[in-house]
Scaffold this active site. Structure first.
Site, PDB file in Angstrom:
ATOM      1  N   GLY A   1      -7.087  12.533  13.654  1.00  0.00           N
ATOM      2  CA  GLY A   1      -5.681  12.891  13.832  1.00  0.00           C
ATOM      3  C   GLY A   1      -5.447  14.303  13.337  1.00  0.00           C
ATOM      4  O   GLY A   1      -6.268  14.854  12.593  1.00  0.00           O
TER       5      GLY A   1
ATOM      6  N   GLN B   1      -0.415  20.932   9.597  1.00  0.00           N
ATOM      7  CA  GLN B   1      -1.711  21.293   9.017  1.00  0.00           C
ATOM      8  C   GLN B   1      -2.269  22.603   9.562  1.00  0.00           C
ATOM      9  O   GLN B   1      -3.150  23.198   8.959  1.00  0.00           O
ATOM     10  CB  GLN B   1      -2.729  20.181   9.287  1.00  0.00           C
ATOM     11  CG  GLN B   1      -2.436  18.901   8.538  1.00  0.00           C
ATOM     12  CD  GLN B   1      -3.417  17.814   8.917  1.00  0.00           C
ATOM     13  OE1 GLN B   1      -3.239  17.149   9.920  1.00  0.00           O
ATOM     14  NE2 GLN B   1      -4.477  17.645   8.142  1.00  0.00           N
TER      15      GLN B   1
ATOM     16  N   CYS C   1      -8.308  13.184   4.660  1.00  0.00           N
ATOM     17  CA  CYS C   1      -7.423  14.149   5.309  1.00  0.00           C
ATOM     18  C   CYS C   1      -8.154  15.466   5.471  1.00  0.00           C
ATOM     19  O   CYS C   1      -8.807  15.931   4.540  1.00  0.00           O
ATOM     20  CB  CYS C   1      -6.161  14.351   4.462  1.00  0.00           C
ATOM     21  SG  CYS C   1      -4.966  15.488   5.202  1.00  0.00           S
ATOM     22  N   LEU C   2      -8.041  16.055   6.636  1.00  0.00           N
ATOM     23  CA  LEU C   2      -8.706  17.338   6.883  1.00  0.00           C
ATOM     24  C   LEU C   2      -8.173  18.431   5.957  1.00  0.00           C
ATOM     25  O   LEU C   2      -8.860  19.419   5.724  1.00  0.00           O
ATOM     26  CB  LEU C   2      -8.514  17.758   8.350  1.00  0.00           C
ATOM     27  CG  LEU C   2      -9.226  16.872   9.378  1.00  0.00           C
ATOM     28  CD1 LEU C   2      -8.798  17.248  10.790  1.00  0.00           C
ATOM     29  CD2 LEU C   2     -10.742  16.973   9.225  1.00  0.00           C
TER      30      LEU C   2
ATOM     31  N   HIS D   1       0.041   8.379   8.835  1.00  0.00           N
ATOM     32  CA  HIS D   1      -0.491   9.519   8.069  1.00  0.00           C
ATOM     33  C   HIS D   1      -0.021  10.837   8.690  1.00  0.00           C
ATOM     34  O   HIS D   1       0.388  11.758   7.972  1.00  0.00           O
ATOM     35  CB  HIS D   1      -2.022   9.395   8.070  1.00  0.00           C
ATOM     36  CG  HIS D   1      -2.789  10.526   7.459  1.00  0.00           C
ATOM     37  ND1 HIS D   1      -3.583  10.380   6.343  1.00  0.00           N
ATOM     38  CD2 HIS D   1      -2.917  11.830   7.819  1.00  0.00           C
ATOM     39  CE1 HIS D   1      -4.162  11.542   6.045  1.00  0.00           C
ATOM     40  NE2 HIS D   1      -3.772  12.446   6.930  1.00  0.00           N
ATOM     41  N   GLU D   2      -0.052  10.913  10.017  1.00  0.00           N
ATOM     42  CA  GLU D   2       0.355  12.165  10.699  1.00  0.00           C
ATOM     43  C   GLU D   2       1.861  12.407  10.599  1.00  0.00           C
ATOM     44  O   GLU D   2       2.309  13.541  10.392  1.00  0.00           O
ATOM     45  CB  GLU D   2      -0.068  12.148  12.169  1.00  0.00           C
ATOM     46  CG  GLU D   2      -1.551  11.953  12.438  1.00  0.00           C
ATOM     47  CD  GLU D   2      -2.464  12.794  11.583  1.00  0.00           C
ATOM     48  OE1 GLU D   2      -2.045  13.871  11.119  1.00  0.00           O
ATOM     49  OE2 GLU D   2      -3.606  12.352  11.348  1.00  0.00           O
TER      50      GLU D   2
ATOM     51  N   HIS E   1       2.704  13.954   7.415  1.00  0.00           N
ATOM     52  CA  HIS E   1       2.499  15.412   7.394  1.00  0.00           C
ATOM     53  C   HIS E   1       3.737  16.144   7.921  1.00  0.00           C
ATOM     54  O   HIS E   1       4.147  17.163   7.361  1.00  0.00           O
ATOM     55  CB  HIS E   1       1.301  15.810   8.254  1.00  0.00           C
ATOM     56  CG  HIS E   1      -0.035  15.676   7.587  1.00  0.00           C
ATOM     57  ND1 HIS E   1      -0.360  16.324   6.414  1.00  0.00           N
ATOM     58  CD2 HIS E   1      -1.158  14.999   7.949  1.00  0.00           C
ATOM     59  CE1 HIS E   1      -1.624  16.037   6.078  1.00  0.00           C
ATOM     60  NE2 HIS E   1      -2.135  15.227   6.995  1.00  0.00           N
TER      61      HIS E   1
HETATM   62  O1  GNR Z   1      -9.723  12.455  10.148  1.00  0.00           O
HETATM   63  C1  GNR Z   1      -8.933  11.758   9.495  1.00  0.00           C
HETATM   64  N1  GNR Z   1      -9.327  10.525   9.089  1.00  0.00           N
HETATM   65  C2  GNR Z   1      -8.460   9.595   8.551  1.00  0.00           C
HETATM   66  C3  GNR Z   1      -9.016   8.471   7.944  1.00  0.00           C
HETATM   67  C4  GNR Z   1      -8.204   7.495   7.406  1.00  0.00           C
HETATM   68  C5  GNR Z   1      -6.834   7.638   7.471  1.00  0.00           C
HETATM   69  C6  GNR Z   1      -6.272   8.748   8.045  1.00  0.00           C
HETATM   70  C7  GNR Z   1      -7.073   9.723   8.591  1.00  0.00           C
HETATM   71  S1  GNR Z   1      -6.358  11.109   9.362  1.00  0.00           S
HETATM   72  C8  GNR Z   1      -7.617  12.296   9.122  1.00  0.00           C
HETATM   73  C9  GNR Z   1      -7.276  13.580   9.834  1.00  0.00           C
HETATM   74  C10 GNR Z   1      -6.069  14.187   9.182  1.00  0.00           C
HETATM   75  O2  GNR Z   1      -6.073  14.733   8.111  1.00  0.00           O
HETATM   76  N2  GNR Z   1      -4.937  14.044   9.808  1.00  0.00           N
HETATM   77  O3  GNR Z   1      -3.797  14.515   9.257  1.00  0.00           O
HETATM   78 NI    NI Z   2      -4.124  14.491   7.136  1.00  0.00          NI
END
Ligand code: GNR
Ligand code: NI
Length: 180
Positions: free
Chosen positions: A46, A51, A91-92, A133-134, A137
């Site tokens: 995601g 980001q 999270c990236l 999660h997105e 953000h």
């Molecule tokens: O790549 C991602 N893996 C992930 C694993 C578990 C829960 C959420 C994520 S999202 C993350 C990519 C990211 O940071 N998206 O904002």
């Molecule tokens: Ni993230």
């Protein structure tokens, strides 16, 4: 197409509240293509526009093992939610850090596509985790906000140690005044 730079926690730009998209034009299509390319290259499941330092409410997700099921959600809103699940998130923007977070097990979202058409989408399991999660953000939140203050402190110090100035995009005055 182009790869976009991903902000690193605790960069304060990750705290911005994103604005609704109003212009559904060619530039939006190009930006979304660049977001998707950046997500797949990272690689991640995601990516939120926040980001990559863009102020618009845009998220990309692809939780398929093959990486061939891209979802793009513009101005996403959760309109139904129920149940709960716990998943070990990453999270990236917080590379190398993983922690369990509790989220809704099922959500229904209303969003627009890149041409502005509105649609609804139901999600369960990992897809539901990723979308929540997105959307966090876009609201200036990251998953470590759900951890204890002690753990958040450790993560912040580790990111600054491992990523240095990338992690600290404060302006010079703020850097001079901070005790980080
Ligand atoms: O790549 C991602 N893996 C992930 C694993 C578990 C829960 C959420 C994520 S999202 C993350 C990519 C990211 O940071 N998206 O904002
Ligand atoms: Ni993230």
């Amino acid at each position: 197409m182009a790869l976009l730079d991903i902000l690193v926690y605790p960069d304060p730009r990750l705290r911005r509240l994103a604005d609704n998209v109003v212009d559904f034009n060619d530039e939006l299509q190009l930006f979304v293509a660049n977001m998707a390319e950046t997500m797949y290259f990272a690689p991640g499941i995601g990516l939120a526009a926040t980001q990559v330092n863009d102020p618009r409410r845009i998220i990309c997700v692809d939780v398929s093992p093959e990486g061939n099921d891209l979802g793009v959600y513009i101005n996403p809103e959760i309109i139904e939610k129920d149940g709960s699940q716990t998943y070990e998130e990453g999270c990236l923007s917080i590379p190398g850090v993983f922690a369990e977070v509790e989220r809704f097990e099922h959500i229904k979202i209303r969003a627009q596509d890149t041409t502005g058409n509105s649609f609804d989408k139901e999600a369960h399991g990992l897809l539901a985790v990723c979308i929540q999660h997105e959307i966090d953000h876009l609201d200036g939140k990251v998953f470590v906000d759900y951890l204890s203050r002690l753990k958040q402190d450790r993560v912040r110090k580790r990111m600054i140690k491992e990523h240095g100035m990338e992690a600290i995009h404060y302006d010079e005055k703020a850097v001079a005044e901070s005790s980080l």
